[in-house]
Design a protein around this motif. Structure first.
Motif, PDB file in Angstrom:
ATOM      1  N   LEU A 127       0.824  -1.195   0.000  1.00 44.64           N
ATOM      2  CA  LEU A 127       0.000   0.000   0.000  1.00 44.64           C
ATOM      3  C   LEU A 127       0.864   1.253   0.000  1.00 44.64           C
TER       4      LEU A 127
ATOM      5  N   THR B 157      -1.319   8.888   5.277  1.00 43.22           N
ATOM      6  CA  THR B 157      -2.098   7.992   6.139  1.00 43.22           C
ATOM      7  C   THR B 157      -3.261   8.799   6.705  1.00 43.22           C
TER       8      THR B 157
ATOM      9  N   SER C  13      -2.996   4.514   3.315  1.00 39.76           N
ATOM     10  CA  SER C  13      -3.842   3.708   4.197  1.00 39.76           C
ATOM     11  C   SER C  13      -4.837   4.609   4.918  1.00 39.76           C
TER      12      SER C  13
ATOM     13  N   LYS D  64      -6.940  -0.633   1.131  1.00 46.82           N
ATOM     14  CA  LYS D  64      -6.183   0.307   1.956  1.00 46.82           C
ATOM     15  C   LYS D  64      -6.902   0.673   3.243  1.00 46.82           C
TER      16      LYS D  64
END
Length: 358
Positions: free
Chosen positions: A10, A165, A205, A233
Motif C-alpha cells: 500500500l 495515512t 492507508s 487500503k
C-alpha cells in the motif's frame, strides 16, 4: 523482460519497484512524450507516473489514458488555480462540525490526516456551504499536500514521500444522515471518484476507528464506489483500535482526541497547529546551482490559509545565484542556504516553497 505485475503493498516506494515496473515507468513517460501529453513539474516526475501505473496494474496503455484524462480534468476543473483562487471562508465553522487537519507523520514518514465525523447533523453543514464548495475545498486540500507537505516530509525522511495515512473517527457519526441527505451521499461519491481518478495512490492507508455496528450498512454502500485497491487500503476498527493504529502511527503523532498523547498545547491545539516538518525551515528544499525548479504554493500555519506564489514557473539557478527563465523576477536572488528572495513578491514574509522540476 517479464511484464510488470500489480503492486500488493500500500505505502510503496520508487525504490521498491522491480525492474519490470521501473521499465513501465519509462515506457509511460516515452508514450506521453511522443503524444505530446507529458506535463512538467510534479506531474512529470517518476513518482507521479508510477502512481498512475499502480492504479492501473502497470498496464501502460490504461495508465496513459488515465493520466491524459486526469490532466484534462485538472484544466477543466481549475485544479491548477484552486490554491490561489478559492477561498473557503466558511472553513472555521465547518471545522466545528467536522474537525479535520493534517498532523505530524506516521512511523514511515507519511503525513497523517485526521478527521472526526458527525459532531452535528449534516443539515448544519448545508446551512454553511454547498456540496460544490465542499468538493472544491477537498481538491484544495490535496493540492496543498502535493505542493507543500510531501516535499517537506520527503526531506525529513531522506526519500521521496508521496502518500498520506488517514485516520477517521466515526464514533459520533450520524449514520442516519447518510440515508437522510442526498447531498451527503453525493459529496462522498464525488470526492471518492475525484480521488481515484485524479489523485491515485496518494492515500496509502485509511483507518476508520470507533466504528459502531450501524456503520456497516453505510460502509457496504460506500465500498461500492471504490475500486478494489482502494478498498484494500482501508482498515475498519472498533473501539479497541489503539494497538493496530499505533503500529503505523506513534502515539505522540496522534492527538489525544484520537486516542494518542499529543496535545500541541503550545500551538493552540492539534487541530490548529499544522504540526509537522513543513513548519521546520530546515526541511524546505534548497536550490542547487544548475538545477531546474518551480515555485509552488505554501500555507500559513496560523491562519490555515493557502498562499499562492507563481505555480509551475520553472527556473534555473546560475553560478551567481540568480534564477533564470522568468522575465519578471526583478532582483530575485538565491542565498547560500538555497532560500529565494524576491523583493516584489514578499507576501508579508510568507514562506515560498521550492520544488525541483523533472
Amino acid at each position: 523482460m517479464a511484464a510488470a505485475k500489480p503492486l500488493k503493498t500500500l505505502h510503496w516506494t520508487l525504490e521498491g519497484l522491480d525492474e519490470a515496473q521501473k521499465q513501465a515507468v519509462e515506457e509511460l513517460r516515452e508514450s506521453l512524450r511522443q503524444s505530446g501529453e507529458l506535463e512538467g513539474g510534479f506531474f512529470g516526475q517518476d513518482a507521479t507516473l508510477a502512481r498512475f501505473l499502480v492504479a492501473r496494474g502497470f498496464q501502460v496503455n490504461k495508465a496513459h489514458q488515465m493520466y491524459v484524462d486526469s490532466m484534462h480534468w485538472r484544466k477543466e476543473y481549475g485544479a491548477e488555480d484552486v490554491l490561489e483562487d478559492f477561498d473557503f471562508e466558511e472553513k472555521d465553522e465547518v471545522m466545528q462540525i467536522f474537525p479535520h487537519f493534517h498532523h505530524k507523520l506516521d512511523r514511515s514518514g507519511h503525513p497523517i490526516f485526521f478527521q472526526q465525523l458527525g459532531c452535528k447533523d449534516f443539515g448544519e453543514v448545508l446551512k454553511l456551504t454547498t456540496v460544490e464548495r465542499l468538493v472544491r475545498y477537498h481538491v484544495q486540500i490535496w493540492e496543498g499536500v502535493v505542493a507543500h507537505k510531501f516535499p517537506s516530509a520527503s526531506k525529513a525522511a531522506g526519500r521521496e514521500i508521496f502518500t498520506v495515512t488517514a485516520v477517521v473517527d466515526v464514533k459520533d457519526a450520524k449514520i442516519k444522515d447518510f440515508f437522510r441527505y442526498k447531498e451527503l451521499r453525493t459529496l462522498i461519491k464525488e470526492m471518492t471518484v475525484i480521488d481515484q481518478d485524479n489523485y491515485p495512490e496518494l492515500m496509502g492507508s485509511l483507518f476508520l476507528i470507533n466504528t459502531p455496528l450501524p456503520f456497516r450498512a453505510v460502509w457496504k454502500v460506500v465500498k461500492g464506489w471504490m475500486d478494489r485497491r482502494t478498498q484494500e487500503k482501508i482498515t475498519v476498527l472498533g473501539a479497541s483500535f489503539h494497538e493496530e493504529l499505533f503500529k503505523v502511527c506513534p502515539p505522540d503523532s496522534v492527538p489525544e482526541c484520537f486516542g494518542g498523547t499529543c496535545t500541541c498545547a503550545n500551538l493552540g491545539g492539534c487541530a490548529f497547529s499544522n504540526a509537522g516538518p513543513w513548519l521546520d525551515a530546515s526541511m524546505r528544499p534548497r536550490c542547487i546551482e544548475g538545477e531546474s525548479y518551480s515555485l509552488y504554493p505554501t500555507d500559513r500555519a496560523l491562519s490555515r490559509r493557502f498562499v499562492y506564489t507563481m505555480r509551475g514557473r520553472d527556473f534555473t539557478v546560475d553560478e551567481e545565484g540568480h534564477p533564470h527563465g522568468i522575465s519578471d523576477w526583478g532582483e530575485a536572488v538565491v542565498d547560500d542556504e538555497g532560500d529565494i528572495f524576491v523583493d516584489a513578491m514578499e507576501y508579508n514574509g510568507v514562506e515560498k516553497h521550492l520544488r525541483k522540476s523533472s
